[in-house]
Motif scaffolding. Structure first.
Motif, PDB file in Angstrom:
ATOM      1  N   GLU A 146      19.419 -10.424  62.372  1.00  0.00           N
ATOM      2  CA  GLU A 146      19.572 -10.152  60.943  1.00  0.00           C
ATOM      3  C   GLU A 146      20.421  -8.907  60.731  1.00  0.00           C
ATOM      4  OE1 GLU A 146      15.252 -11.994  59.504  1.00  0.00           O
ATOM      5  OE2 GLU A 146      15.571  -9.829  59.612  1.00  0.00           O
ATOM      6  N   TYR A 147      20.157  -7.870  61.524  1.00  0.00           N
ATOM      7  CA  TYR A 147      20.918  -6.630  61.376  1.00  0.00           C
ATOM      8  C   TYR A 147      22.395  -6.848  61.704  1.00  0.00           C
ATOM      9  CZ  TYR A 147      22.794  -1.990  62.078  1.00  0.00           C
ATOM     10  OH  TYR A 147      23.597  -0.881  61.997  1.00  0.00           O
ATOM     11  N   ARG A 148      22.668  -7.523  62.819  1.00  0.00           N
ATOM     12  CA  ARG A 148      24.058  -7.749  63.206  1.00  0.00           C
ATOM     13  C   ARG A 148      24.802  -8.565  62.152  1.00  0.00           C
ATOM     14  NH1 ARG A 148      26.145  -6.580  67.880  1.00  0.00           N
ATOM     15  NH2 ARG A 148      27.697  -8.222  67.610  1.00  0.00           N
ATOM     16  N   LEU A 149      24.141  -9.586  61.619  1.00  0.00           N
ATOM     17  CA  LEU A 149      24.760 -10.429  60.603  1.00  0.00           C
ATOM     18  C   LEU A 149      25.019  -9.626  59.332  1.00  0.00           C
ATOM     19  CD1 LEU A 149      25.704 -13.171  59.563  1.00  0.00           C
ATOM     20  CD2 LEU A 149      23.316 -13.747  59.080  1.00  0.00           C
ATOM     21  N   PHE A 150      24.020  -8.866  58.916  1.00  0.00           N
ATOM     22  CA  PHE A 150      24.147  -8.068  57.697  1.00  0.00           C
ATOM     23  C   PHE A 150      25.237  -7.015  57.856  1.00  0.00           C
ATOM     24  CE2 PHE A 150      22.658  -4.386  55.102  1.00  0.00           C
ATOM     25  CZ  PHE A 150      22.908  -4.949  53.865  1.00  0.00           C
ATOM     26  N   LYS A 160      13.883   3.629  51.419  1.00  0.00           N
ATOM     27  CA  LYS A 160      12.816   3.047  52.235  1.00  0.00           C
ATOM     28  C   LYS A 160      13.448   2.126  53.270  1.00  0.00           C
ATOM     29  CE  LYS A 160       8.524   0.387  52.040  1.00  0.00           C
ATOM     30  NZ  LYS A 160       7.559  -0.337  51.155  1.00  0.00           N
ATOM     31  N   GLU A 161      13.052   2.299  54.542  1.00  0.00           N
ATOM     32  CA  GLU A 161      13.663   1.507  55.606  1.00  0.00           C
ATOM     33  C   GLU A 161      13.343   0.030  55.466  1.00  0.00           C
ATOM     34  OE1 GLU A 161      14.015   1.257  60.497  1.00  0.00           O
ATOM     35  OE2 GLU A 161      12.704   2.757  59.559  1.00  0.00           O
ATOM     36  N   VAL A 162      14.368  -0.801  55.649  1.00  0.00           N
ATOM     37  CA  VAL A 162      14.224  -2.251  55.648  1.00  0.00           C
ATOM     38  C   VAL A 162      14.223  -2.711  57.104  1.00  0.00           C
ATOM     39  CG1 VAL A 162      15.208  -4.448  54.889  1.00  0.00           C
ATOM     40  CG2 VAL A 162      15.476  -2.398  53.467  1.00  0.00           C
ATOM     41  N   LEU A 163      13.181  -3.418  57.520  1.00  0.00           N
ATOM     42  CA  LEU A 163      13.059  -3.835  58.911  1.00  0.00           C
ATOM     43  C   LEU A 163      13.719  -5.189  59.120  1.00  0.00           C
ATOM     44  CD1 LEU A 163       9.387  -2.738  59.676  1.00  0.00           C
ATOM     45  CD2 LEU A 163      11.520  -1.519  60.158  1.00  0.00           C
ATOM     46  N   ALA A 218      16.874  -7.714  44.736  1.00  0.00           N
ATOM     47  CA  ALA A 218      15.840  -7.652  43.706  1.00  0.00           C
ATOM     48  C   ALA A 218      15.522  -9.042  43.179  1.00  0.00           C
ATOM     49  CB  ALA A 218      16.294  -6.747  42.561  1.00  0.00           C
ATOM     50  N   ASP A 219      16.537  -9.917  43.133  1.00  0.00           N
ATOM     51  CA  ASP A 219      16.366 -11.290  42.661  1.00  0.00           C
ATOM     52  C   ASP A 219      17.152 -12.204  43.600  1.00  0.00           C
ATOM     53  OD1 ASP A 219      16.176 -13.702  41.372  1.00  0.00           O
ATOM     54  OD2 ASP A 219      17.129 -13.043  39.502  1.00  0.00           O
ATOM     55  N   VAL A 220      16.448 -12.921  44.462  1.00  0.00           N
ATOM     56  CA  VAL A 220      17.130 -13.754  45.461  1.00  0.00           C
ATOM     57  C   VAL A 220      17.874 -14.916  44.812  1.00  0.00           C
ATOM     58  CG1 VAL A 220      15.569 -13.140  47.334  1.00  0.00           C
ATOM     59  CG2 VAL A 220      15.030 -15.111  45.873  1.00  0.00           C
ATOM     60  N   THR A 221      17.497 -15.285  43.586  1.00  0.00           N
ATOM     61  CA  THR A 221      18.186 -16.373  42.892  1.00  0.00           C
ATOM     62  C   THR A 221      19.491 -15.898  42.249  1.00  0.00           C
ATOM     63  OG1 THR A 221      16.992 -16.017  40.806  1.00  0.00           O
ATOM     64  CG2 THR A 221      15.996 -17.514  42.425  1.00  0.00           C
ATOM     65  N   ASN A 222      19.621 -14.585  42.133  1.00  0.00           N
ATOM     66  CA  ASN A 222      20.835 -14.000  41.561  1.00  0.00           C
ATOM     67  C   ASN A 222      21.217 -12.778  42.396  1.00  0.00           C
ATOM     68  OD1 ASN A 222      22.989 -13.515  39.788  1.00  0.00           O
ATOM     69  ND2 ASN A 222      21.723 -12.194  38.490  1.00  0.00           N
ATOM     70  N   PRO A 223      21.658 -12.999  43.636  1.00  0.00           N
ATOM     71  CA  PRO A 223      21.860 -11.888  44.566  1.00  0.00           C
ATOM     72  C   PRO A 223      22.966 -10.937  44.145  1.00  0.00           C
ATOM     73  CG  PRO A 223      22.730 -13.929  45.481  1.00  0.00           C
ATOM     74  CD  PRO A 223      21.981 -14.309  44.250  1.00  0.00           C
ATOM     75  N   ASN A 231      16.550 -14.802  54.812  1.00  0.00           N
ATOM     76  CA  ASN A 231      15.630 -13.731  55.194  1.00  0.00           C
ATOM     77  C   ASN A 231      16.163 -12.358  54.785  1.00  0.00           C
ATOM     78  OD1 ASN A 231      13.865 -15.572  56.333  1.00  0.00           O
ATOM     79  ND2 ASN A 231      14.609 -15.284  58.418  1.00  0.00           N
ATOM     80  N   ILE A 232      17.465 -12.153  54.968  1.00  0.00           N
ATOM     81  CA  ILE A 232      18.068 -10.877  54.582  1.00  0.00           C
ATOM     82  C   ILE A 232      17.939 -10.665  53.081  1.00  0.00           C
ATOM     83  CG2 ILE A 232      20.261  -9.629  54.399  1.00  0.00           C
ATOM     84  CD1 ILE A 232      21.050 -10.997  57.074  1.00  0.00           C
ATOM     85  N   ARG A 233      18.213 -11.699  52.319  1.00  0.00           N
ATOM     86  CA  ARG A 233      18.133 -11.579  50.860  1.00  0.00           C
ATOM     87  C   ARG A 233      16.725 -11.211  50.399  1.00  0.00           C
ATOM     88  NH1 ARG A 233      21.773 -16.890  49.408  1.00  0.00           N
ATOM     89  NH2 ARG A 233      23.768 -15.816  49.068  1.00  0.00           N
ATOM     90  N   LYS A 234      15.736 -11.802  51.046  1.00  0.00           N
ATOM     91  CA  LYS A 234      14.349 -11.501  50.679  1.00  0.00           C
ATOM     92  C   LYS A 234      14.029 -10.021  50.862  1.00  0.00           C
ATOM     93  CE  LYS A 234      12.607 -16.095  51.953  1.00  0.00           C
ATOM     94  NZ  LYS A 234      11.821 -16.860  52.951  1.00  0.00           N
ATOM     95  N   LYS A 235      14.748  -9.380  51.779  1.00  0.00           N
ATOM     96  CA  LYS A 235      14.460  -7.987  52.102  1.00  0.00           C
ATOM     97  C   LYS A 235      15.262  -6.986  51.289  1.00  0.00           C
ATOM     98  CE  LYS A 235      13.145  -9.235  56.822  1.00  0.00           C
ATOM     99  NZ  LYS A 235      13.393  -9.091  58.275  1.00  0.00           N
TER     100      LYS A 235
END
Length: 229
Positions: free
Chosen positions: A160-164, A152-155, A209-214, A202-206
């Motif tokens: 954000e894209y360049r950083l990721f 599934k595409e992540v927007l 699965a668990d932003v507290t344990n990336p 923001n990237i982690r949220k997208k």
């Protein structure tokens, strides 16, 4: 081709300040004074970059475009900056600002922005084959500048894209916020590295699965960030 900058600002004095300055530096400026007019001008003019101070307008633009957006605000605390970046802004400038600094940020964001097609967000690239990075259920299609999670595409916004992508292409290495700002924004003297923290969040949220344990982007205490390959 002359690049167009849309300025959405409720204070016309800001436009009166920016219009002659940006025109002298080779840009065409368009002015809108509120959210409604700003969105109309955006649809009509298809600007290359937007300067604004309205959170809602930023969110509306992000629904249809990844055009670079720079916030110009009189609010200087971290909460307001985070809110602006979280809404989809790429950069944040506080009033009063130096015109040369703003120009540097505009040029940096334009230079490093991906080529985009308005509305559908399908990026334009040459036919040259670019890598397809895959890790677990995460896939980065560099040719089309798209990211997929479980097919599934992540927007992402442009920044954000360049950083990721930069982190994914340089895995297992610790990058400080200052280094990342220099790599992505292109200036090491005018940036607020809190911008990096917000974009990472923001990237982690997208993708996590668990932003507290990336799983993918790790925070290294006292060091910075690391892409876990």
């Amino acid at each position: 081709m002359t690049q167009k900058i849309l300025i959405i600002e409720d204070d016309p004095k800001i436009f009166e300040l920016l219009d002659p300055f940006l025109t002298r530096n080779g840009f065409k400026t368009i002015f809108a004074q509120d959210n409604f007019e700003g969105l109309l001008q955006f649809e009509k003019e298809h600007p290359h970059l937007v300067l604004l101070n309205l959170i809602q307008t930023c969110r509306e633009i992000r629904k249809i475009s990844n055009v670079p957006i720079i916030f110009i605000s009189c609010k200087n605390d971290a909460k307001d900056m985070i809110e602006g970046l979280d809404a989809g802004g790429d950069d944040y400038v506080v009033k009063p600002f130096k015109l040369d600094e703003l120009l540097a940020r505009i040029r940096s964001n334009l230079r490093r922005a991906p080529i985009y097609h308005h509305v559908n967000l399908h990026f334009s690239y040459s036919t040259q084959t670019l890598p397809l990075l895959e890790l677990d259920q995460l896939k980065i299609d560099e040719r089309n500048q798209k990211v997929f999670l479980r097919d599934k595409e992540v927007l992402f916004s442009a920044k954000e894209y360049r950083l990721f992508l930069f982190l994914a292409q340089n895995p297992n290495k610790i990058w400080s916020p200052t280094d990342l700002y220099t790599k992505i924004w292109g200036n090491n003297s005018i940036g607020d590295t809190r911008t990096i923290n917000v974009h990472i969040s923001n990237i982690r949220k997208k993708i996590e699965a668990d932003v507290t344990n990336p799983r993918f982007i790790l925070t290294i205490r006292g060091g910075g960030f690391l892409f876990n390959n």
